[in-house]
Design an enzyme around this catalytic site. Structure first.
Site, PDB file in Angstrom:
ATOM      1  N   CYS A  70     -47.743 -21.044  23.341  1.00 37.84           N
ATOM      2  CA  CYS A  70     -46.495 -20.965  22.584  1.00 37.84           C
ATOM      3  C   CYS A  70     -46.766 -21.085  21.084  1.00 37.84           C
ATOM      4  O   CYS A  70     -47.377 -22.068  20.639  1.00 37.84           O
ATOM      5  CB  CYS A  70     -45.535 -22.069  23.025  1.00 37.84           C
ATOM      6  SG  CYS A  70     -44.029 -22.147  22.037  1.00 37.84           S
ATOM      7  N   HIS A 116     -42.233 -28.846  24.110  1.00 34.40           N
ATOM      8  CA  HIS A 116     -41.935 -27.512  24.620  1.00 34.40           C
ATOM      9  C   HIS A 116     -40.911 -27.536  25.752  1.00 34.40           C
ATOM     10  O   HIS A 116     -39.991 -26.723  25.778  1.00 34.40           O
ATOM     11  CB  HIS A 116     -43.237 -26.854  25.101  1.00 34.40           C
ATOM     12  CG  HIS A 116     -43.067 -25.435  25.553  1.00 34.40           C
ATOM     13  ND1 HIS A 116     -43.099 -24.369  24.677  1.00 34.40           N
ATOM     14  CD2 HIS A 116     -42.870 -24.896  26.790  1.00 34.40           C
ATOM     15  CE1 HIS A 116     -42.923 -23.241  25.343  1.00 34.40           C
ATOM     16  NE2 HIS A 116     -42.787 -23.535  26.627  1.00 34.40           N
ATOM     17  N   HIS A 169     -35.661 -23.838  19.890  1.00 35.58           N
ATOM     18  CA  HIS A 169     -35.647 -23.390  18.507  1.00 35.58           C
ATOM     19  C   HIS A 169     -34.391 -22.575  18.220  1.00 35.58           C
ATOM     20  O   HIS A 169     -33.697 -22.134  19.133  1.00 35.58           O
ATOM     21  CB  HIS A 169     -36.884 -22.542  18.192  1.00 35.58           C
ATOM     22  CG  HIS A 169     -36.840 -21.153  18.768  1.00 35.58           C
ATOM     23  ND1 HIS A 169     -36.981 -20.900  20.118  1.00 35.58           N
ATOM     24  CD2 HIS A 169     -36.642 -19.941  18.180  1.00 35.58           C
ATOM     25  CE1 HIS A 169     -36.889 -19.598  20.336  1.00 35.58           C
ATOM     26  NE2 HIS A 169     -36.672 -18.995  19.180  1.00 35.58           N
TER      27      HIS A 169
END
Length: 346
Positions: A70, A116, A169
């Site tokens: 990622c 994450h 995000h």
């Protein structure tokens, strides 16, 4: 809040926002990156007058990488990401594959957490307040850029929405034009002002608070309600009680109350369908253009909606919606509000 600005290897800006004033974030980006090349172009639809961005270079952007690759996670030994630091609170950086760049505006990525496998709804109130501070800071700075007409902070969550990176995000767009949705709002509000002398945003909020059928959450400084003519099966608008054009002019009392109320709203969305999979959604801040006559009458608000209509069915924008912008909603707004009241997370 401490803000640290530095540069990535290809010259893009990266900003760290920390709750701890002692945090050291000036970590160099050691990746061998070439300068990013963009070819954004803004074209005007001759029939509708809408601005359309052509950004063909985005075809090659990162698409569903595995979790251990990622680009939004902190860098680790042996794996450099878009964030050179090995940890962060909140970070913002220029998008490597921007829809808008240079003379056509700017696109930024905002990462809410270094972790994450989590979501905005799982943040604590302190971290949510830091995100709000970052949104506000970026709105102020980008609004001062020459040619920027409107700043848009938003989050897409879930593969069903089209998200290509699973890390928690959002994005921040600095548009060189006032967006079509806002242009239509401004025209309606101006016509109402000319006809009645009143502010339509204020009247809508007052009517929802008085009628209460569609109110989902209410604090001392904010109200969340399902709009009377909701386009989406589950759609909530969140307004501060004191009308203000954008995040930079939000008062401290509303700023302090927002994190807890917004987190509760997101957690209710995740409880809507009784499934282990998180609810996909779009969360969108509507802010006034940075200047112009319409700014004075505009009302900052957040719109949150999901494309899911039942646990196993999605709301697709098909012929009437995509072809004619005539929305057909399968869920009564009053029923949606009742359901959102039922699934309180406390």
């Amino acid at each position: 809040m401490k803000r640290t600005s530095t540069r990535l290897a290809d010259g893009r800006e990266i900003l760290y926002y920390d709750a701890d004033d002692g945090a050291a974030r000036a970590v160099p980006d050691t990746r061998p990156l070439d300068a990013s090349a963009t070819s954004s172009e803004v074209r005007r639809d001759p029939l509708l007058g809408d601005a359309v961005v052509i950004a063909s270079h985005r075809q090659g952007r990162t698409y569903h990488p595995p979790a251990d690759a990622c680009p939004l996670c902190p860098s680790t030994e042996g794996r450099a990401s878009e964030v050179p630091a090995t940890d962060y609170d909140v970070v913002v950086f220029e998008n490597r594959f921007p829809s808008l760049a240079g003379d056509t505006g700017r696109c930024e990525v905002i990462c809410f957490t270094p972790h994450h496998r989590t979501s905005f709804a799982e943040l604590d109130e302190e971290r949510a307040a830091l995100v709000l501070a970052a949104w506000t800071d970026r709105t102020a700075e980008l609004s001062a850029h020459a040619g920027v007409r409107q700043v848009y902070c938003f989050e897409n969550r879930g593969a069903e929405i089209g998200v290509t990176l699973a890390h928690p995000h959002g994005q921040i767009y600095a548009f060189p034009f006032t967006t079509p949705r806002t242009t239509r709002m401004l025209a309606t509000v101006a016509a109402h002002r000319a006809r009645t002398g009143g502010n339509l945003f204020e009247e809508v909020l007052a009517a929802e608070r008085a009628e209460r059928t569609r109110v989902v959450l209410e604090g001392e400084h904010w109200t969340a309600f399902v709009p009377y003519a909701a386009r989406w099966p589950y759609e909530v608008h969140l307004y501060p009680h004191r009308r203000t054009p954008d995040l930079t002019t939000l008062d401290e009392a509303a700023r302090a109350e927002f994190p807890g109320l917004y987190l509760e709203l997101l957690r209710r969305f995740d409880r809507l369908f009784g499934t282990p999979a998180p609810t996909p959604y779009i969360s969108a801040w509507h802010q006034a253009p940075v200047s112009g006559e319409g700014r004075a009458d505009f009302a900052l608000h957040l719109e949150l909606f999901t494309v899911r209509r039942t646990a196993d069915k999605l709301k697709y924008l098909a012929g009437t919606e995509s072809g004619m912008e005539a929305y057909m909603n399968d869920v009564r707004p009053e029923d949606a509000a009742a359901r959102l009241r039922e699934v309180a997370s406390r």
